[in-house]
Design a protein around this motif. Sequence first.
Motif, PDB file in Angstrom:
ATOM      1  N   GLN A 120      -8.066  -3.793 -13.289  1.00 46.91           N
ATOM      2  CA  GLN A 120      -8.724  -3.187 -12.135  1.00 46.91           C
ATOM      3  C   GLN A 120      -9.800  -4.120 -11.609  1.00 46.91           C
ATOM      4  O   GLN A 120     -10.425  -4.865 -12.375  1.00 46.91           O
ATOM      5  CB  GLN A 120      -9.359  -1.843 -12.515  1.00 46.91           C
ATOM      6  CG  GLN A 120      -8.362  -0.785 -12.971  1.00 46.91           C
ATOM      7  CD  GLN A 120      -9.058   0.496 -13.392  1.00 46.91           C
ATOM      8  OE1 GLN A 120     -10.154   0.469 -13.958  1.00 46.91           O
ATOM      9  NE2 GLN A 120      -8.436   1.633 -13.110  1.00 46.91           N
ATOM     10  N   ASP A 173      -0.099  -9.509  -4.154  1.00 46.31           N
ATOM     11  CA  ASP A 173       0.123  -8.367  -3.268  1.00 46.31           C
ATOM     12  C   ASP A 173      -0.806  -8.474  -2.071  1.00 46.31           C
ATOM     13  O   ASP A 173      -1.908  -9.029  -2.167  1.00 46.31           O
ATOM     14  CB  ASP A 173      -0.136  -7.057  -4.001  1.00 46.31           C
ATOM     15  CG  ASP A 173       0.845  -6.814  -5.136  1.00 46.31           C
ATOM     16  OD1 ASP A 173       2.059  -6.861  -4.879  1.00 46.31           O
ATOM     17  OD2 ASP A 173       0.395  -6.579  -6.275  1.00 46.31           O
ATOM     18  N   GLN A 192     -10.449  -3.211  -3.395  1.00 42.64           N
ATOM     19  CA  GLN A 192     -10.076  -2.773  -4.729  1.00 42.64           C
ATOM     20  C   GLN A 192      -8.592  -3.008  -5.008  1.00 42.64           C
ATOM     21  O   GLN A 192      -7.763  -3.001  -4.093  1.00 42.64           O
ATOM     22  CB  GLN A 192     -10.355  -1.274  -4.893  1.00 42.64           C
ATOM     23  CG  GLN A 192     -11.816  -0.888  -4.777  1.00 42.64           C
ATOM     24  CD  GLN A 192     -12.043   0.585  -5.036  1.00 42.64           C
ATOM     25  OE1 GLN A 192     -11.363   1.448  -4.478  1.00 42.64           O
ATOM     26  NE2 GLN A 192     -13.009   0.897  -5.897  1.00 42.64           N
ATOM     27  N   LYS A 193      -8.304  -3.192  -6.308  1.00 40.29           N
ATOM     28  CA  LYS A 193      -6.915  -3.197  -6.771  1.00 40.29           C
ATOM     29  C   LYS A 193      -6.851  -2.553  -8.143  1.00 40.29           C
ATOM     30  O   LYS A 193      -7.677  -2.860  -9.015  1.00 40.29           O
ATOM     31  CB  LYS A 193      -6.335  -4.606  -6.836  1.00 40.29           C
ATOM     32  CG  LYS A 193      -4.845  -4.616  -7.259  1.00 40.29           C
ATOM     33  CD  LYS A 193      -4.210  -5.981  -7.157  1.00 40.29           C
ATOM     34  CE  LYS A 193      -2.723  -5.901  -7.516  1.00 40.29           C
ATOM     35  NZ  LYS A 193      -2.037  -7.220  -7.376  1.00 40.29           N
ATOM     36  N   MET A 200      -3.917  -0.631  -3.754  1.00 44.11           N
ATOM     37  CA  MET A 200      -4.994  -1.479  -3.236  1.00 44.11           C
ATOM     38  C   MET A 200      -5.693  -0.704  -2.123  1.00 44.11           C
ATOM     39  O   MET A 200      -5.032  -0.016  -1.323  1.00 44.11           O
ATOM     40  CB  MET A 200      -4.436  -2.800  -2.705  1.00 44.11           C
ATOM     41  CG  MET A 200      -3.824  -3.686  -3.785  1.00 44.11           C
ATOM     42  SD  MET A 200      -3.008  -5.173  -3.133  1.00 44.11           S
ATOM     43  CE  MET A 200      -4.410  -6.098  -2.491  1.00 44.11           C
ATOM     44  N   LYS A 215       1.660  -2.002  -5.587  1.00 44.70           N
ATOM     45  CA  LYS A 215       0.969  -3.296  -5.675  1.00 44.70           C
ATOM     46  C   LYS A 215       0.627  -3.554  -7.145  1.00 44.70           C
ATOM     47  O   LYS A 215      -0.449  -3.180  -7.628  1.00 44.70           O
ATOM     48  CB  LYS A 215      -0.298  -3.293  -4.818  1.00 44.70           C
ATOM     49  CG  LYS A 215      -0.082  -2.818  -3.375  1.00 44.70           C
ATOM     50  CD  LYS A 215       0.844  -3.736  -2.602  1.00 44.70           C
ATOM     51  CE  LYS A 215       0.940  -3.322  -1.139  1.00 44.70           C
ATOM     52  NZ  LYS A 215       1.859  -4.199  -0.360  1.00 44.70           N
TER      53      LYS A 215
END
Length: 289
Positions: A120, A173, A192-193, A200, A215
């Motif tokens: 994260q 991604d 964010q991911k 995302m 993603k």
Amino acid sequence: KELYYEPVMWNKQGTSGFWVLVSSFDENSTVRAVWGNPNSLQQPSYCNDGSVWSGYHGVWHMDGTGLSTIKESKASAHATPYNFDNLRVPGVVGTALSFDGVNDYIDMPLSIHPHSDIRQLTLTFWSYGGSSLSPSSNTTFLESGSAQGRSLNIHFPMSSKLHWDAGGKNSYDNINREFSSYSGQWDHWAFQKDIDQGVMYVYRNGQLWHQGYNKTRPFDGEVESFRLGSNRNGGWNWNGLLDELRMSFSVESPDSILANYESQRPDSNFSNKQSVLGPPLLIDGQVAE
């Protein structure tokens, strides 16, 4: 209870500012500043050892007076500026970095980059787009990577769109969205991911602005360059101001992102200040000023 804090500015004749670590905060919370302790001869160690930023991996306030270092508050992951004519100007909180869009950039320490086992990521910052930015500009706000290709990237803009790329070794991604309001105002951004959830996000001024799914490409910590204000090779330079960059290896909640925005913006009514009273009433065992 004595709360950990980090000073932003101390002004005996006016307004002072501090970053304060609290376990929770709601409409009933009160924080009291007490000073005038004659037994306090120096700042507590928690003021400068990163304790205030326990939930973050890196925090760059863009403050200070040094021209060769951008100090980092969590882990001493200091960054290095190149080719700046005017490094710092007034920002949202303290000072901000001023990118001319010609040839200046910031080298970030490679040790701070997300490794392959990180699942994260949240990046937050304030930006003020410069006069040379337009929807037709092709610029890079941030990029990392190696000879094998791109890892992280934010185009701000490229061909009338904002792009958020995250992955590693040119397997990344992407989410992107048409955007035209690049210059002339301060905006708070969160990128964010979450690899496990395959999502995302992009937040603008505390509100969800864009999102993408499926993603799941992993991050890559084996990067050779990690830069702000240009691509990883020093081109596609970005023009504008940057303040309060933060990195965490978590997906901060929407409430947390909104609170960060509301508590930092200059015209916010997030909190209220009361009048100064004295003499000070010290708490038992107080070690701070």
